[in-house]
Design a protein around this motif. Structure first.
Motif, PDB file in Angstrom:
ATOM      1  N   LEU A  22       0.831  -1.192   0.000  1.00  0.00           N
ATOM      2  CA  LEU A  22       0.000   0.000   0.000  1.00  0.00           C
ATOM      3  C   LEU A  22       0.872   1.250   0.000  1.00  0.00           C
ATOM      4  N   PRO A  23       1.239   1.775  -1.179  1.00  0.00           N
ATOM      5  CA  PRO A  23       2.093   2.962  -1.227  1.00  0.00           C
ATOM      6  C   PRO A  23       1.316   4.228  -0.865  1.00  0.00           C
ATOM      7  N   ASN A  24       2.054   5.291  -0.610  1.00  0.00           N
ATOM      8  CA  ASN A  24       1.413   6.594  -0.472  1.00  0.00           C
ATOM      9  C   ASN A  24       0.705   6.945  -1.782  1.00  0.00           C
ATOM     10  N   GLY A  44     -11.245   2.182 -14.549  1.00  0.00           N
ATOM     11  CA  GLY A  44     -10.319   1.612 -15.515  1.00  0.00           C
ATOM     12  C   GLY A  44      -9.032   2.404 -15.667  1.00  0.00           C
ATOM     13  N   GLU A  45      -9.043   3.671 -15.219  1.00  0.00           N
ATOM     14  CA  GLU A  45      -7.890   4.551 -15.398  1.00  0.00           C
ATOM     15  C   GLU A  45      -7.091   4.791 -14.120  1.00  0.00           C
ATOM     16  N   PHE A  46      -7.704   4.582 -12.948  1.00  0.00           N
ATOM     17  CA  PHE A  46      -7.072   4.949 -11.685  1.00  0.00           C
ATOM     18  C   PHE A  46      -6.940   3.737 -10.762  1.00  0.00           C
ATOM     19  N   ASP A  47      -6.064   3.880  -9.771  1.00  0.00           N
ATOM     20  CA  ASP A  47      -5.886   2.823  -8.777  1.00  0.00           C
ATOM     21  C   ASP A  47      -7.069   2.751  -7.820  1.00  0.00           C
ATOM     22  N   ARG A  64       5.170   5.129  -8.914  1.00  0.00           N
ATOM     23  CA  ARG A  64       4.929   4.236  -7.777  1.00  0.00           C
ATOM     24  C   ARG A  64       3.760   4.710  -6.906  1.00  0.00           C
ATOM     25  N   LEU A  65       3.482   6.006  -6.935  1.00  0.00           N
ATOM     26  CA  LEU A  65       2.418   6.532  -6.083  1.00  0.00           C
ATOM     27  C   LEU A  65       1.052   6.037  -6.548  1.00  0.00           C
ATOM     28  N   ARG A  66       0.182   5.811  -5.590  1.00  0.00           N
ATOM     29  CA  ARG A  66      -1.177   5.378  -5.906  1.00  0.00           C
ATOM     30  C   ARG A  66      -1.980   6.586  -6.384  1.00  0.00           C
TER      31      ARG A  66
END
Length: 298
Positions: free
Chosen positions: A114-116, A157-160, A135-137
């Motif tokens: 679970l990254p920042n 579909g585009e975002f974490d 790497r950031l969410r």
């Protein structure tokens, strides 16, 4: 498991760090099926902030690093609210302080899966984060007010992660139609009125005031202010609040991945009561409340 993100990363870090330490050291007084995965908020002085104003003198980058490290050491991620609606490419270039915060956010991500993260509104801000800090969410902000299940599914579909439009909080037909509900974040205790006609204007005014560095002149025409009633004195009956049984239904039966406790800009007492309601077993409410009030110097 019901996973939560807490408000006020920088607005009231003393309270959050104390509560998270309590969560780590006295886990048995919390509900068995809850987890705290992250905190969210903005940094004073960054023109990229949105949703709520973060005005005032910028804190030093050394203090930003310390803030992020304290949360990381407690095992939770930090999500920065860079949701300013005027965050164009030119504004991002002017926002050197905000760009440095993103670098520190990347460097200070907690260990594990679970990254920042960065909560985003504009395409320009999203492209900057995607290209410079992959790497950031990336979290799509509720300030976009996505109106439908189709729009929400496209965003997923585009975002974490995608924060649901608060007007859809109680629309179970929409939530059950989300393609990947594990990527959805639902606000548990939104204070705004369902279908508020002033919400878009408020978000825009907040963004303009952050860019200019002046207090927001917007005044909500809804009277009285909802928070005047207090969390446990009626707000829990609000038309867009979720109660614990509804949250567990969404998590366990519909697969919703995360829930967001609202609290930026609100009374700390209401924030504490929301933490108690959603996270702490009722028989321990008063001891925890007293502990938090006295130890966080409210």
């Amino acid at each position: 498991m019901v996973s939560y993100t807490l408000p006020g990363m920088t607005e009231f870090p003393d309270l959050n760090l104390l509560f998270l330490s309590f969560y780590r050291d006295a886990r048995d007084i919390f509900f068995d099926d809850v987890a705290i995965e992250s905190v969210y908020g903005g940094f004073p002085g960054s023109l990229l902030c949105g949703g709520r104003n973060n005005l005032g003198e910028a804190i030093s980058l050394g203090d930003v690093e310390k803030c992020l490290a304290r949360y990381r050491n407690l095992g939770v991620a930090c999500n920065v609210t860079f949701t300013n609606q005027l965050a164009t490419s030119a504004a991002i270039e002017r926002g050197a302080y905000g760009k440095r915060i993103l670098s520190l956010l990347d460097e200070q991500s907690p260990d594990g899966d679970l990254p920042n993260g960065v909560i985003l509104y504009t395409d320009a801000m999203d492209e900057y984060v995607r290209s410079t800090h992959p790497r950031l969410r990336r979290i799509s902000s509720t300030t976009k007010q996505l109106p439908s299940v189709e729009a929400t599914n496209r965003e997923i579909g585009e975002f974490d992660r995608v924060v649901l439009n608060y007007n859809l909080t109680h629309d179970e037909q929409v939530i059950s139609s989300i393609d990947h509900p594990e990527k959805l974040e639902v606000m548990a205790n939104e204070y705004c009125t369902l279908g508020c006609p002033y919400r878009t204007e408020h978000y825009r005014a907040t963004s303009e005031s952050q860019i200019k560095g002046v207090p927001c002149a917007f005044e909500c025409k809804h009277k009285p202010a909802p928070q005047a009633w207090g969390f446990l004195n009626g707000l829990i009956e609000g038309d867009v609040f979720l109660k614990n049984d509804q949250i567990r239904h969404y998590a366990n039966d519909l697969g919703v991945g995360s829930f967001k406790i609202v609290g930026r800009g609100l009374s700390r007492y209401d924030v504490i009561d929301s933490y108690l309601y959603y996270l702490v077993k009722p028989e321990h409410w008063y001891e925890v409340r007293d502990y938090l009030i006295h130890r966080s110097y409210l």
